[in-house]
Write a protein that holds these residues in place. Structure first.
Motif, PDB file in Angstrom:
ATOM      1  N   ALA A 103       0.820  -1.219   0.000  1.00  0.00           N
ATOM      2  CA  ALA A 103       0.000   0.000   0.000  1.00  0.00           C
ATOM      3  C   ALA A 103       0.846   1.258   0.000  1.00  0.00           C
ATOM      4  O   ALA A 103       0.370   2.336  -0.386  1.00  0.00           O
ATOM      5  CB  ALA A 103      -0.927  -0.004   1.215  1.00  0.00           C
ATOM      6  N   GLU A 104       2.110   1.144   0.441  1.00  0.00           N
ATOM      7  CA  GLU A 104       2.997   2.305   0.495  1.00  0.00           C
ATOM      8  C   GLU A 104       4.044   2.298  -0.624  1.00  0.00           C
ATOM      9  O   GLU A 104       4.878   3.200  -0.688  1.00  0.00           O
ATOM     10  CB  GLU A 104       3.741   2.332   1.830  1.00  0.00           C
ATOM     11  CG  GLU A 104       2.858   2.364   3.066  1.00  0.00           C
ATOM     12  CD  GLU A 104       3.683   2.213   4.323  1.00  0.00           C
ATOM     13  OE1 GLU A 104       4.253   3.226   4.781  1.00  0.00           O
ATOM     14  OE2 GLU A 104       3.788   1.072   4.834  1.00  0.00           O
ATOM     15  N   CYS A 105       4.027   1.286  -1.478  1.00  0.00           N
ATOM     16  CA  CYS A 105       5.092   1.051  -2.459  1.00  0.00           C
ATOM     17  C   CYS A 105       5.362   2.286  -3.322  1.00  0.00           C
ATOM     18  O   CYS A 105       4.452   2.866  -3.916  1.00  0.00           O
ATOM     19  CB  CYS A 105       4.720  -0.124  -3.351  1.00  0.00           C
ATOM     20  SG  CYS A 105       5.907  -0.453  -4.659  1.00  0.00           S
ATOM     21  N   PHE A 106       6.630   2.666  -3.404  1.00  0.00           N
ATOM     22  CA  PHE A 106       7.013   3.841  -4.182  1.00  0.00           C
ATOM     23  C   PHE A 106       6.802   3.604  -5.684  1.00  0.00           C
ATOM     24  O   PHE A 106       6.414   4.519  -6.408  1.00  0.00           O
ATOM     25  CB  PHE A 106       8.478   4.195  -3.922  1.00  0.00           C
ATOM     26  CG  PHE A 106       8.771   4.580  -2.508  1.00  0.00           C
ATOM     27  CD1 PHE A 106       8.105   5.640  -1.905  1.00  0.00           C
ATOM     28  CD2 PHE A 106       9.704   3.877  -1.757  1.00  0.00           C
ATOM     29  CE1 PHE A 106       8.375   6.006  -0.596  1.00  0.00           C
ATOM     30  CE2 PHE A 106       9.986   4.231  -0.450  1.00  0.00           C
ATOM     31  CZ  PHE A 106       9.316   5.293   0.135  1.00  0.00           C
ATOM     32  N   VAL A 107       7.079   2.389  -6.156  1.00  0.00           N
ATOM     33  CA  VAL A 107       6.889   2.087  -7.576  1.00  0.00           C
ATOM     34  C   VAL A 107       5.420   2.184  -7.943  1.00  0.00           C
ATOM     35  O   VAL A 107       5.052   2.795  -8.960  1.00  0.00           O
ATOM     36  CB  VAL A 107       7.441   0.688  -7.910  1.00  0.00           C
ATOM     37  CG1 VAL A 107       7.106   0.312  -9.351  1.00  0.00           C
ATOM     38  CG2 VAL A 107       8.949   0.648  -7.698  1.00  0.00           C
ATOM     39  N   GLU A 108       4.555   1.576  -7.113  1.00  0.00           N
ATOM     40  CA  GLU A 108       3.120   1.643  -7.400  1.00  0.00           C
ATOM     41  C   GLU A 108       2.629   3.088  -7.354  1.00  0.00           C
ATOM     42  O   GLU A 108       1.784   3.502  -8.148  1.00  0.00           O
ATOM     43  CB  GLU A 108       2.349   0.795  -6.380  1.00  0.00           C
ATOM     44  CG  GLU A 108       2.606  -0.699  -6.496  1.00  0.00           C
ATOM     45  CD  GLU A 108       2.247  -1.239  -7.868  1.00  0.00           C
ATOM     46  OE1 GLU A 108       1.193  -0.832  -8.421  1.00  0.00           O
ATOM     47  OE2 GLU A 108       3.009  -2.058  -8.403  1.00  0.00           O
ATOM     48  N   LYS A 109       3.184   3.857  -6.433  1.00  0.00           N
ATOM     49  CA  LYS A 109       2.804   5.264  -6.332  1.00  0.00           C
ATOM     50  C   LYS A 109       3.213   6.029  -7.590  1.00  0.00           C
ATOM     51  O   LYS A 109       2.452   6.859  -8.113  1.00  0.00           O
ATOM     52  CB  LYS A 109       3.474   5.878  -5.097  1.00  0.00           C
ATOM     53  CG  LYS A 109       2.846   7.174  -4.607  1.00  0.00           C
ATOM     54  CD  LYS A 109       3.560   7.656  -3.345  1.00  0.00           C
ATOM     55  CE  LYS A 109       3.442   6.655  -2.216  1.00  0.00           C
ATOM     56  NZ  LYS A 109       4.109   7.139  -0.980  1.00  0.00           N
ATOM     57  N   SER A 110       4.425   5.735  -8.111  1.00  0.00           N
ATOM     58  CA  SER A 110       4.875   6.414  -9.331  1.00  0.00           C
ATOM     59  C   SER A 110       4.006   6.030 -10.518  1.00  0.00           C
ATOM     60  O   SER A 110       3.715   6.868 -11.384  1.00  0.00           O
ATOM     61  CB  SER A 110       6.340   6.070  -9.609  1.00  0.00           C
ATOM     62  OG  SER A 110       6.496   4.723 -10.011  1.00  0.00           O
ATOM     63  N   ARG A 111       3.560   4.781 -10.567  1.00  0.00           N
ATOM     64  CA  ARG A 111       2.699   4.342 -11.670  1.00  0.00           C
ATOM     65  C   ARG A 111       1.303   4.957 -11.557  1.00  0.00           C
ATOM     66  O   ARG A 111       0.681   5.272 -12.575  1.00  0.00           O
ATOM     67  CB  ARG A 111       2.624   2.816 -11.699  1.00  0.00           C
ATOM     68  CG  ARG A 111       3.951   2.183 -12.073  1.00  0.00           C
ATOM     69  CD  ARG A 111       3.872   0.671 -12.176  1.00  0.00           C
ATOM     70  NE  ARG A 111       5.150   0.105 -12.578  1.00  0.00           N
ATOM     71  CZ  ARG A 111       5.368  -1.189 -12.783  1.00  0.00           C
ATOM     72  NH1 ARG A 111       4.377  -2.067 -12.616  1.00  0.00           N
ATOM     73  NH2 ARG A 111       6.556  -1.620 -13.156  1.00  0.00           N
ATOM     74  N   GLU A 112       0.818   5.107 -10.327  1.00  0.00           N
ATOM     75  CA  GLU A 112      -0.475   5.780 -10.147  1.00  0.00           C
ATOM     76  C   GLU A 112      -0.412   7.217 -10.659  1.00  0.00           C
ATOM     77  O   GLU A 112      -1.336   7.698 -11.322  1.00  0.00           O
ATOM     78  CB  GLU A 112      -0.864   5.773  -8.661  1.00  0.00           C
ATOM     79  CG  GLU A 112      -1.284   4.411  -8.131  1.00  0.00           C
ATOM     80  CD  GLU A 112      -1.512   4.439  -6.627  1.00  0.00           C
ATOM     81  OE1 GLU A 112      -1.525   5.562  -6.054  1.00  0.00           O
ATOM     82  OE2 GLU A 112      -1.661   3.357  -6.028  1.00  0.00           O
ATOM     83  N   ARG A 113       0.683   7.901 -10.354  1.00  0.00           N
ATOM     84  CA  ARG A 113       0.831   9.277 -10.823  1.00  0.00           C
ATOM     85  C   ARG A 113       0.943   9.321 -12.338  1.00  0.00           C
ATOM     86  O   ARG A 113       0.431  10.250 -12.981  1.00  0.00           O
ATOM     87  CB  ARG A 113       2.060   9.909 -10.169  1.00  0.00           C
ATOM     88  CG  ARG A 113       1.903  10.071  -8.660  1.00  0.00           C
ATOM     89  CD  ARG A 113       3.106  10.748  -8.020  1.00  0.00           C
ATOM     90  NE  ARG A 113       2.970  10.797  -6.565  1.00  0.00           N
ATOM     91  CZ  ARG A 113       3.826  11.377  -5.745  1.00  0.00           C
ATOM     92  NH1 ARG A 113       4.912  11.965  -6.230  1.00  0.00           N
ATOM     93  NH2 ARG A 113       3.621  11.369  -4.430  1.00  0.00           N
ATOM     94  N   ALA A 114       1.602   8.334 -12.929  1.00  0.00           N
ATOM     95  CA  ALA A 114       1.695   8.285 -14.384  1.00  0.00           C
ATOM     96  C   ALA A 114       0.329   8.049 -15.016  1.00  0.00           C
ATOM     97  O   ALA A 114      -0.009   8.648 -16.049  1.00  0.00           O
ATOM     98  CB  ALA A 114       2.678   7.194 -14.803  1.00  0.00           C
ATOM     99  N   ARG A 115      -0.473   7.182 -14.398  1.00  0.00           N
ATOM    100  CA  ARG A 115      -1.820   6.923 -14.932  1.00  0.00           C
ATOM    101  C   ARG A 115      -2.719   8.147 -14.825  1.00  0.00           C
ATOM    102  O   ARG A 115      -3.667   8.300 -15.604  1.00  0.00           O
ATOM    103  CB  ARG A 115      -2.455   5.734 -14.203  1.00  0.00           C
ATOM    104  CG  ARG A 115      -1.865   4.385 -14.577  1.00  0.00           C
ATOM    105  CD  ARG A 115      -2.685   3.237 -14.024  1.00  0.00           C
ATOM    106  NE  ARG A 115      -2.604   3.130 -12.582  1.00  0.00           N
ATOM    107  CZ  ARG A 115      -1.712   2.391 -11.932  1.00  0.00           C
ATOM    108  NH1 ARG A 115      -0.816   1.691 -12.612  1.00  0.00           N
ATOM    109  NH2 ARG A 115      -1.713   2.327 -10.608  1.00  0.00           N
ATOM    110  N   ALA A 116      -2.418   9.031 -13.874  1.00  0.00           N
ATOM    111  CA  ALA A 116      -3.228  10.246 -13.711  1.00  0.00           C
ATOM    112  C   ALA A 116      -2.720  11.390 -14.586  1.00  0.00           C
ATOM    113  O   ALA A 116      -3.349  12.449 -14.635  1.00  0.00           O
ATOM    114  CB  ALA A 116      -3.222  10.679 -12.248  1.00  0.00           C
ATOM    115  N   ALA A 117      -1.593  11.182 -15.266  1.00  0.00           N
ATOM    116  CA  ALA A 117      -0.975  12.254 -16.050  1.00  0.00           C
ATOM    117  C   ALA A 117      -1.358  12.158 -17.523  1.00  0.00           C
ATOM    118  O   ALA A 117      -1.735  11.090 -18.025  1.00  0.00           O
ATOM    119  CB  ALA A 117       0.542  12.201 -15.901  1.00  0.00           C
ATOM    120  N   ASP A 118      -1.240  13.282 -18.216  1.00  0.00           N
ATOM    121  CA  ASP A 118      -1.463  13.328 -19.657  1.00  0.00           C
ATOM    122  C   ASP A 118      -0.151  13.166 -20.422  1.00  0.00           C
ATOM    123  O   ASP A 118      -0.129  12.697 -21.551  1.00  0.00           O
ATOM    124  CB  ASP A 118      -2.088  14.678 -20.048  1.00  0.00           C
ATOM    125  CG  ASP A 118      -3.305  15.014 -19.218  1.00  0.00           C
ATOM    126  OD1 ASP A 118      -4.284  14.257 -19.309  1.00  0.00           O
ATOM    127  OD2 ASP A 118      -3.267  16.007 -18.463  1.00  0.00           O
TER     128      ASP A 118
END
Length: 675
Positions: free
Chosen positions: A181-196
């Protein structure tokens, strides 16, 4: 460039853009990309770069400025994100479950690391302090909802970082990891999915292609900057290695969950692999029975048994141990690599290399990545390739072929006519042709350069020097190097084909010109050498491949670039050799399609080190007479900047002397440059 990219995005046509140094490529593609995203809010565009330096420049400078300008003009704000590979982020499982570090005490980790480094303590103590510092920093990033990106980490070595990061193979996955739930990689991918707009690198683009789009978020277009590096980066991502040390290390790691006999047998198989490697030629491994293929088969079979055993505990029951899962993943990787090497596919090359420190190992790489790129990258989205060097021999088709684009698919092409023969990747066999279904239209554009090369630069082609041989640098070439450095009053970037050649040249110049400083790559960290090259008058810098592409020193720091010989790949380099043979098997000229094309791209990159802004002036000296005398010379010369050319050594020396005199204080240097 911006207009061509806008049209490409609108029409869905692939585009190759050669844009010289100083063009402003990043703004050239950011402007039309942002305009496209503003008009198509459901789309997403990925920008892929070869180097972390350009990635950081885009993320920290170019993109924020472009986004601010877009918001001011259009009233819209595009969201952007940076996405890197897994090992670029700290892993909380490694950080929290690897046990305490002995150096913990009154000071924080960073303080401990600094104090131990300054004290000259042993390597183990320094490593422990680094790991402590990195763990504390990673925990701080977790508390702040940061990403624990390696580029923002405290000072550390590669070994220190390896203690807090993890490979994709070893990762348990967000669902199984206790810290998912705290994973930095998953967090970076979430931000990428929210980006244009997502900025990534060539290697991650390749991994996404190999993993059927599971790494990058869905996207409608890709801009590939530094595209001349793409094939090498994709090849690297699709390659594998195996050594006796790897087998032994993985076997020891998995021993706790394996049958004793299987673990010991696997270690014995690793030793047998080492014995077979020692007896093998440093060359491509040909299909058929041999001691090497037998050893690989043993490693494969035993690793497969180990993977099965690690699926259960010693008592036959499933185990949820994180250590066991990671050991199983490492065994799985050994199994897959050994299986790939024991019976290589038609599109794979396996060979033996000798590493200075660790001994012999096996490497495997694809014969071509054109099919992978065509099928997984080009077929589903619009792709723009851009670089300062995409034209080889005066045309785009050879480089386009390496990307998976056919010459016949070029729209409005103006390529040179004649018997050019097939390019390397037009004849790469089943791995390429299997992906050739459909038509992928592409255009090419050379937008030129803001530089007036014919007035800013001189190209000296040393026709009268001896041809390069196998016995080291000829004394006549060493004398010519010293004379040119003397005439230029230092200020020389020497690009050499080998460390041996660079060292011989540096030693000769130091002996002949003791008043001039010559820095040699390897004597210190490259960043430190480059800093001194820029800061110290009359200093020269000699080195090898990383200088050909990685040094940007505008101004009078560099007024002479010396290239000792045409940078052909080594004739015994197995992967290049295999590619040449494959071209010849299909009726092409393997030397021209592979070796000459490789050399042309590197020559263009090396010569491009000289002119970096509109006020720069200087000379590129190529000390290999084959550039003039050999039949392939015209092909190579067509890839170089259009500088005024001479083959006369006296003319070259006098020109350098004039440049040096004009650069003296009070000589009117700036007026001379402006004129």
């Amino acid at each position: 460039m911006a207009q061509a990219i806008a049209r490409s995005l609108d029409r869905g046509e692939h585009l190759l853009v050669q844009a010289g140094t100083g063009t402003g490529k990043s703004l050239g593609y950011l402007a039309p990309v942002l305009a496209h995203l503003a008009a198509h809010p459901d789309d997403r565009v990925v920008i892929a770069t070869a180097t972390l330096a350009l990635q950081a420049q885009l993320a920290d400078s170019d993109i924020p400025h472009a986004l601010a300008a877009m918001e001011k003009v259009a009233g819209k704000r595009v969201r952007s994100a940076v996405l890197k590979g897994r090992t670029n982020y700290a892993c909380l499982l490694r950080v929290r479950e690897n046990g305490p570090v002995e150096q913990q005490g009154l000071f924080g980790g960073a303080d401990v690391a600094d104090q131990i480094r300054e004290s000259g303590a042993d390597e183990v103590s320094v490593l422990g302090a680094e790991v402590l510092s990195l763990r504390e920093w990673a925990e701080e990033q977790a508390e702040r909802d940061g990403l624990a990106d390696r580029d923002e980490a405290p000072t550390h070595t590669a070994r220190g970082w390896s203690q807090v990061s993890i490979s994709s193979r070893e990762c348990l996955g967000a669902q199984r990891c206790p810290f998912g739930a705290e994973c930095f990689v998953e967090k970076s991918r979430e931000r990428a999915r929210a980006a244009d707009l997502v900025v990534t690198n060539h290697a991650l683009l390749a991994i996404d292609a190999m993993q059927e789009g599971s790494v990058l978020p869905e996207h409608s277009a890709v801009v590939i900057d530094e595209a001349h590096e793409l094939v090498a980066r994709v090849t690297g991502a699709a390659s594998a290695e195996l050594s006796p040390q790897i087998v032994e290390r993985v076997a020891k790691r998995a021993m706790a969950w394996m049958d004793d006999d299987t673990a010991l047998d696997l270690m014995d198989a690793g030793e047998a692999l080492g014995t077979a490697l020692d007896a093998a030629d440093l060359a491509r491994v040909e299909p058929g029975e041999s001691a090497l293929t037998t050893a690989l088969g043993q490693v494969r079979d035993l690793a497969r048994d180990g993977v099965s055993q690690l699926g259960k505990g010693r008592d036959g029951k499933d185990s949820d141990s994180n250590d066991r899962r990671q050991a199983q993943a490492a065994l799985q990787e050994v199994f897959e690599v050994a299986e790939r090497m024991a019976a290589p596919a038609d599109g794979d090359v396996v060979w033996v290399i000798d590493r200075d420190r660790s001994g012999r190992e096996l490497r495997a790489a694809p014969l071509s990545v054109a099919g992978l790129m065509r099928g997984a990258i080009l077929s589903d989205r619009t792709v723009v390739f851009t670089s300062a060097t995409l034209k080889v021999g005066g045309g785009f088709t050879k480089v386009a072929g390496s990307f998976g684009l056919r010459a016949a698919e070029q729209v409005d092409g103006n390529e040179p006519t004649g018997d050019r023969g097939p390019s390397a990747d037009e004849v790469m066999g089943a791995g390429f042709t299997a992906a050739m279904e459909g038509v992928l239209p592409w255009r090419a554009l050379d937008v030129g350069s803001p530089f007036d090369y014919s007035k800013q630069g001189i190209l000296y082609l040393a026709r009268d020097l001896p041809r390069p041989g196998r016995d080291g640098t000829d004394p006549a070439v060493l004398s010519e190097i010293a004379q040119l450095v003397w005439a230029a009053d230092g200020h020389t970037l020497g690009l050499f084909s080998s460390q041996r050649a660079a060292q011989a040249a540096a030693e000769h110049v130091r002996q002949e010109l003791p008043a001039m400083e010559v820095l040699l790559q390897g004597d210190a960290h490259l960043a430190e050498l480059t800093r001194r090259f820029v800061a110290e008058p009359r200093t020269s810098l000699f080195g090898t491949l990383s200088l050909w592409q990685g040094v940007d020193v505008p101004g009078d720091t560099c007024r002479l670039v010396i290239i000792d010989k045409i940078p052909f790949p080594r004739p015994d380099e197995p992967l290049m050799q295999a590619r040449q043979q494959e071209v010849e098997r299909h009726g092409g000229n393997g030397f021209m399609a592979v070796a000459a094309t490789h050399a042309a791209l590197l020559l263009a990159q090396g010569a491009g080190r000289l002119i970096r802004r509109t006020t720069d002036r200087g000379m590129v000296a190529l000390l290999d007479p084959r550039i003039v005398t050999a039949r392939y010379g015209s092909f190579l010369r067509a890839s170089l900047p259009p500088m005024w050319t001479t083959t006369d050594s006296d003319v070259a020396v006098r020109a350098l002397q004039r440049l040096a005199a004009e650069a003296e204080p009070g000589s009117g240097q700036e007026d001379s440059r402006a004129s």
